[in-house]
Design an enzyme around this catalytic site. Structure first.
Site, PDB file in Angstrom:
ATOM      1  NE  ARG A 148      48.921   8.170 -49.234  1.00  0.00           N
ATOM      2  CZ  ARG A 148      49.087   7.592 -50.861  1.00  0.00           C
ATOM      3  NH1 ARG A 148      49.751   6.761 -50.990  1.00  0.00           N
ATOM      4  NH2 ARG A 148      48.585   8.339 -51.737  1.00  0.00           N
ATOM      5  CG  HIS A 149      45.712  10.100 -47.841  1.00  0.00           C
ATOM      6  ND1 HIS A 149      45.322   9.179 -48.595  1.00  0.00           N
ATOM      7  CD2 HIS A 149      46.746  10.860 -47.722  1.00  0.00           C
ATOM      8  CE1 HIS A 149      45.694  10.029 -49.953  1.00  0.00           C
ATOM      9  NE2 HIS A 149      46.381  11.501 -48.989  1.00  0.00           N
ATOM     10  N   GLY A 150      43.789   6.720 -45.707  1.00  0.00           N
ATOM     11  CA  GLY A 150      43.210   5.825 -46.182  1.00  0.00           C
ATOM     12  C   GLY A 150      42.824   5.543 -48.470  1.00  0.00           C
TER      13      GLY A 150
ATOM     14  CB  ALA B 133      46.070   2.822 -44.751  1.00  0.00           C
TER      15      ALA B 133
END
Ligand SMILES: *[C@@H]1O[C@H](CO)[C@@H](O)[C@H](O)[C@H]1NC(C)=O
Ligand SMILES: *[C@@H]1O[C@H](CO)[C@@H](O)[C@H](O)[C@H]1NC(C)=O
Ligand SMILES: *[C@@H]1O[C@H](CO)[C@@H](O)[C@H](O)[C@H]1NC(C)=O
Ligand SMILES: *[C@@H]1O[C@H](CO)[C@@H](O)[C@H](O)[C@H]1NC(C)=O
Length: 461
Positions: free
Chosen positions: A75-77, A385
């Site tokens: 997952r994106h930060g 994240a």
């Protein structure tokens, strides 16, 4: 066992943030759901963002096993709020500013503090990656490289794919930077390749979009909880703290105030005055509201939520198959490292498809108390994240007397126990056998086709 630490052999440029983060925002930070900092699931990172934690040693395999392929779904930060959240926050803040200041300050110190708070979010920030989000990714990259040095060795090929969303592309680039310049990117030299069929399968699944995403009735449990007794109590408390008539507030505004508390901690590392509106009990209620939405929109609530991720599930096993075949015929592994950046909405359905974090009873508006010890807690599963890592190993049969190919799964850098064995390692054959039905019978195109009959009632989902 003494904690091991990443980065001894890595460049020191990213050793910036060894200063401890605030451990909690008045005890609320464990309840921020999908807005949780990654440190909530790995508190040792507060002191040292490159530490692998005490569990690192325990996850090592016998010396007779060597990793062949690593697939990481990220997952994106940490990100900024979306434009919609920023707009609602602006409205709430404006409402507090309109109050007569002198009268408010005496009776409602909380309202006065919030009126004095600087509204610094602009709609243009719309869900973009925050500077902390870049650091989340760089540090994660360095920890993974330290945990699997053979796979991340110089000049191994890295396949890096991402959702088309800006925050994911930026996260992918930050992850890449964290690894340093030694990895090759493959022949095409594309830094991050966009693949929404894999990373945003939910958008492309017509049945999911029509029957869940765009169908208000599908969120009836969420909407009922917003109107229910637990939320009512929180609403009344917040209204009273702000000296606002309770009619002027609703669940969405209260949720935005709580979100702001979480964003200020994740993005700026501060305990914002917004947090002072909530007790730990309130936070648990608001966490449940967030979890309910995840459950019905991305989790076990409807089968199509998880079935739409089959395309990603099958892609994972196709690459594992390929690596096993290449290994059997003594060829070099063509994709030793596959890193793909998506969303909480990418990971949650896949974990549900595989049967993880499933409670005996569904999460409903009316069973809040019975779900106190639920497994389905988004903040523990998909914080910023979040990462789900599949590692394929080749093991020396003679020494282990086990099958040659073995698999481990790590969620947020912790080994997961497989359902079929309750062990943290499985032979690849047993794993495939356990998921045989999904591998053979779940096909994105078929699953996602809208039914011919006009179904809008959710009990038919
Ligand atoms: C975060 O805030 C805490 C508590 O105020 C402080 O000790 C720490 O240095 C801050 N961390 C960073 C990375 O700025
Ligand atoms: C995305 O990945 C799938 C599965 O690997 C592949 O078939 C497809 O061609 C890819 N799409 C793009 C745009 O690269
Ligand atoms: C799985 O294993 C753990 C520890 O190894 C044990 O505590 C737990 O009870 C086991 N669960 C099941 C369902 O067997
Ligand atoms: C399905 O039924 C609803 C309500 O009866 C109607 O508004 C909608 O247009 C129909 N959709 C299709 C695809 O026929």
């Amino acid at each position: 066992m003494a904690p091991t630490r990443a980065g001894a052999a890595l460049p020191s440029a990213a050793l910036l943030l060894l200063v401890p983060l605030a451990v909690s925002s008045a005890g609320l930070s464990g309840y921020f759901g999908t807005k949780s900092r990654y440190e909530e699931v790995n508190p040792h990172l507060v002191r040292d963002p490159l530490s692998l934690g005490a569990a690192a040693g325990g996850s090592r395999l016998p010396a007779s096993c060597a990793p062949l392929q690593l697939r990481a779904l990220l997952r994106h930060g940490t990100r900024y709020p979306t434009a919609g959240q920023i707009r609602r926050l602006g409205e709430l803040h404006a409402r507090l500013l309109r109050r007569p200041a002198a009268a408010a300050a005496a009776a409602c110190p909380a309202a006065a503090d919030l009126a004095a708070w600087q509204m610094w979010y602009e709609e243009s920030l719309d869900g973009r990656l925050a500077p902390q989000g870049r650091r989340d990714m760089e540090h994660l990259a360095r920890r993974l490289a330290a945990r699997f040095p053979a796979l991340f060795a110089a000049r191994r090929r890295l396949v890096l794919a991402s959702s088309s969303k800006h925050r994911c592309l930026q996260s992918g680039a930050a992850f890449r930077r964290g690894l340093g310049p030694s990895l090759s990117l493959g022949s095409d030299e594309v830094e991050v390749e966009v693949n929404d069929s894999l990373m945003r399968f939910f958008d492309r699944c017509a049945k999911f979009v029509a029957l869940v995403e765009e169908n208000d009735a599908a969120m009836c449990q969420v909407n009922a909880f917003k109107e229910g007794p637990e939320m009512r109590k929180v609403l009344e408390k917040v209204a009273s703290a702000l000296c606002l008539p309770v009619e002027e507030l609703n669940a969405d505004l209260v949720q935005v105030a709580f979100l702001t508390c979480s964003y200020e901690l994740a993005i700026k590392n501060v305990t914002s005055p917004w947090c002072s509106l909530f007790s730990e009990e309130d936070a648990k209620v608001l966490e449940y509201l967030n979890d309910l939405k995840q459950y019905w929109k991305r989790g076990y609530g409807y089968d199509i939520n998880s079935r739409s991720s089959c395309i990603l599930f099958q892609d994972i096993f196709q690459h594992l198959d390929k690596a096993v075949e290449e290994s059997k015929s003594s060829k070099p592994i063509s994709s030793p490292l596959i890193v793909q950046v998506g969303h909480a909405e990418t990971l949650q359905p896949l974990l549900a498809l595989m049967g993880f974090f499933k409670d005996d009873e569904p999460l409903r508006a009316n069973n809040y108390a019975r779900q106190t010890h639920r497994k389905f807690r988004s903040g523990r599963i998909v914080p910023y994240a979040a990462n789900l890592v599949f590692v394929l190993y080749h093991c020396d049969q003679v020494k282990t007397s086990k099958e040659e190919y073995q698999v481990q799964m790590l969620l947020n850098e912790k080994l997961m126990s497989f359902h079929h064995s309750n062990e943290t390692i499985s032979t690849y054959a047993n794993l495939k056998d356990y998921y045989k039905d999904i591998l053979e019978n779940c096909h994105f195109k078929q699953e996602c086709e809208l039914p011919k009959v006009n179904i809008t009632a959710i009990d038919e989902l």
